[in-house]
Design a protein around this motif. Structure first.
Motif, PDB file in Angstrom:
ATOM      1  N   SER A 164       0.805  -1.229   0.000  1.00  0.00           N
ATOM      2  CA  SER A 164       0.000   0.000   0.000  1.00  0.00           C
ATOM      3  C   SER A 164       0.834   1.273   0.000  1.00  0.00           C
ATOM      4  O   SER A 164       0.361   2.328  -0.425  1.00  0.00           O
ATOM      5  N   GLY A 165       2.066   1.189   0.518  1.00  0.00           N
ATOM      6  CA  GLY A 165       2.887   2.380   0.667  1.00  0.00           C
ATOM      7  C   GLY A 165       2.544   3.196   1.903  1.00  0.00           C
ATOM      8  O   GLY A 165       3.138   4.242   2.152  1.00  0.00           O
ATOM      9  N   ARG A 166       1.592   2.705   2.702  1.00  0.00           N
ATOM     10  CA  ARG A 166       1.228   3.405   3.933  1.00  0.00           C
ATOM     11  C   ARG A 166       2.213   3.044   5.039  1.00  0.00           C
ATOM     12  O   ARG A 166       2.960   2.074   4.948  1.00  0.00           O
ATOM     13  N   GLU A 167       2.170   3.830   6.092  1.00  0.00           N
ATOM     14  CA  GLU A 167       3.029   3.574   7.240  1.00  0.00           C
ATOM     15  C   GLU A 167       2.632   2.264   7.915  1.00  0.00           C
ATOM     16  O   GLU A 167       1.453   1.892   7.939  1.00  0.00           O
ATOM     17  N   THR A 168       3.633   1.587   8.495  1.00  0.00           N
ATOM     18  CA  THR A 168       3.374   0.313   9.169  1.00  0.00           C
ATOM     19  C   THR A 168       2.350   0.471  10.276  1.00  0.00           C
ATOM     20  O   THR A 168       1.467  -0.380  10.426  1.00  0.00           O
ATOM     21  N   TRP A 169       2.417   1.563  11.037  1.00  0.00           N
ATOM     22  CA  TRP A 169       1.486   1.731  12.141  1.00  0.00           C
ATOM     23  C   TRP A 169       0.049   1.885  11.636  1.00  0.00           C
ATOM     24  O   TRP A 169      -0.898   1.428  12.285  1.00  0.00           O
ATOM     25  N   GLU A 170      -0.119   2.506  10.454  1.00  0.00           N
ATOM     26  CA  GLU A 170      -1.461   2.637   9.888  1.00  0.00           C
ATOM     27  C   GLU A 170      -2.020   1.269   9.525  1.00  0.00           C
ATOM     28  O   GLU A 170      -3.195   0.977   9.780  1.00  0.00           O
ATOM     29  N   GLU A 171      -1.182   0.445   8.926  1.00  0.00           N
ATOM     30  CA  GLU A 171      -1.622  -0.905   8.556  1.00  0.00           C
ATOM     31  C   GLU A 171      -1.898  -1.738   9.798  1.00  0.00           C
ATOM     32  O   GLU A 171      -2.835  -2.529   9.830  1.00  0.00           O
ATOM     33  N   PHE A 172      -1.071  -1.548  10.818  1.00  0.00           N
ATOM     34  CA  PHE A 172      -1.296  -2.276  12.071  1.00  0.00           C
ATOM     35  C   PHE A 172      -2.658  -1.924  12.656  1.00  0.00           C
ATOM     36  O   PHE A 172      -3.425  -2.805  13.066  1.00  0.00           O
ATOM     37  N   MET A 173      -2.980  -0.648  12.710  1.00  0.00           N
ATOM     38  CA  MET A 173      -4.250  -0.206  13.281  1.00  0.00           C
ATOM     39  C   MET A 173      -5.430  -0.746  12.487  1.00  0.00           C
ATOM     40  O   MET A 173      -6.432  -1.194  13.052  1.00  0.00           O
ATOM     41  N   ALA A 174      -5.314  -0.716  11.168  1.00  0.00           N
ATOM     42  CA  ALA A 174      -6.404  -1.203  10.322  1.00  0.00           C
ATOM     43  C   ALA A 174      -6.605  -2.702  10.489  1.00  0.00           C
ATOM     44  O   ALA A 174      -7.740  -3.186  10.624  1.00  0.00           O
ATOM     45  N   LEU A 175      -5.499  -3.457  10.514  1.00  0.00           N
ATOM     46  CA  LEU A 175      -5.612  -4.904  10.692  1.00  0.00           C
ATOM     47  C   LEU A 175      -6.136  -5.229  12.087  1.00  0.00           C
ATOM     48  O   LEU A 175      -7.003  -6.115  12.242  1.00  0.00           O
ATOM     49  N   ASP A 176      -5.640  -4.531  13.085  1.00  0.00           N
ATOM     50  CA  ASP A 176      -6.111  -4.769  14.452  1.00  0.00           C
ATOM     51  C   ASP A 176      -7.612  -4.543  14.557  1.00  0.00           C
ATOM     52  O   ASP A 176      -8.320  -5.305  15.220  1.00  0.00           O
ATOM     53  N   ASP A 177      -8.112  -3.542  13.866  1.00  0.00           N
ATOM     54  CA  ASP A 177      -9.542  -3.240  13.910  1.00  0.00           C
ATOM     55  C   ASP A 177     -10.368  -4.380  13.331  1.00  0.00           C
ATOM     56  O   ASP A 177     -11.338  -4.830  13.951  1.00  0.00           O
ATOM     57  N   ILE A 178      -9.986  -4.883  12.160  1.00  0.00           N
ATOM     58  CA  ILE A 178     -10.778  -5.958  11.540  1.00  0.00           C
ATOM     59  C   ILE A 178     -10.648  -7.254  12.336  1.00  0.00           C
ATOM     60  O   ILE A 178     -11.621  -7.975  12.531  1.00  0.00           O
ATOM     61  N   LEU A 179      -9.458  -7.543  12.868  1.00  0.00           N
ATOM     62  CA  LEU A 179      -9.288  -8.778  13.638  1.00  0.00           C
ATOM     63  C   LEU A 179     -10.055  -8.714  14.956  1.00  0.00           C
ATOM     64  O   LEU A 179     -10.602  -9.726  15.411  1.00  0.00           O
ATOM     65  N   THR A 180     -10.131  -7.532  15.546  1.00  0.00           N
ATOM     66  CA  THR A 180     -10.915  -7.374  16.773  1.00  0.00           C
ATOM     67  C   THR A 180     -12.384  -7.630  16.486  1.00  0.00           C
ATOM     68  O   THR A 180     -13.064  -8.340  17.234  1.00  0.00           O
ATOM     69  N   ARG A 181     -12.884  -7.053  15.380  1.00  0.00           N
ATOM     70  CA  ARG A 181     -14.293  -7.258  15.021  1.00  0.00           C
ATOM     71  C   ARG A 181     -14.583  -8.720  14.723  1.00  0.00           C
ATOM     72  O   ARG A 181     -15.592  -9.268  15.156  1.00  0.00           O
ATOM     73  N   ILE A 182     -13.698  -9.370  13.989  1.00  0.00           N
ATOM     74  CA  ILE A 182     -13.894 -10.789  13.680  1.00  0.00           C
ATOM     75  C   ILE A 182     -13.829 -11.617  14.960  1.00  0.00           C
ATOM     76  O   ILE A 182     -14.621 -12.537  15.169  1.00  0.00           O
TER      77      ILE A 182
END
Length: 200
Positions: A164-182
């Motif tokens: 994506s070219g985004r910062e690692t922390w941004e990807e971490f937050m996004a993944l953490d959000d979906i995994l928390t919901r799942i």
């Protein structure tokens, strides 16, 4: 009720909340192998989570090149070796991994799809150029029961950030959000799996 009746029920039970059916080729393979009903229910639960992750990837990472069909088939068959090593349905063990890969190959499954039976548990040993698909299946196999594995998730985050070219922390937050919901649906998935016996 016979083993076959229970297997058919595990493959077609809509679930509450709903659990997606397996890809037809995976369901047919489980029928041919007379898979334990518990295994079919488990594979459906993990496949359902992989489906949610794939939907999320498609929406949030449109530039990520990955094989969605491989992810879904891999999740749907990752533990197929437990047909041979049934004790590992209710206890620890890794003999099902290579046995599953070989079982899939013996039934005409292409090596690039059969590999998930082995790599879902050996994600830390994937070669550098391995696809993101193996990591997604491995994550699905953990988070279906709300188990979080930091090292595994960090590997996936690094791959997502690279794409994506985004910062690692941004990807971490996004993944953490979906995994928390799942993960919030874990109790229902565990109940769905537990409704089916290892043997009839």
């Amino acid at each position: 009720m016979t083993d076959d009746d229970l297997l058919i029920r595990a493959l077609h039970d809509p679930g509450d909340p709903p659990v997606r059916p397996l890809p037809p080729e995976a369901a047919e393979l489980l029928r041919k192998l007379a898979a334990p009903p518990r295994l079919a229910a488990h594979l459906r639960a993990v496949h359902d989570v992989a489906y949610q992750l794939a939907d999320w990837l498609d929406g949030h990472h449109p530039r990520l090149r990955y094989d969605r069909r491989a992810v879904l088939f891999g999740a749907a068959t990752h533990d197929v070796g437990k047909v041979v090593h049934t004790a590992e349905l209710s206890g620890a063990g890794g003999r099902h991994e290579e046995a599953g890969r070989q079982l899939l190959l013996d039934h005409g499954v292409a090596p690039d799809l059969a590999r998930f039976a082995a790599t879902h548990a050996s994600w830390s040993q994937l070669p550098t150029g391995a696809g993101v698909e193996d990591l997604v299946v491995a994550v699905a196999d953990k988070v279906w029961k709300n188990k979080r594995v930091t090292d595994l998730e960090n590997l996936l985050v690094a791959r997502l950030a690279g794409a994506s070219g985004r910062e690692t922390w941004e990807e971490f937050m996004a993944l953490d959000d979906i995994l928390t919901r799942i993960g919030e649906g874990a109790d229902a998935r565990l109940e769905f799996q537990g409704a089916y016996p290892v043997v009839a």
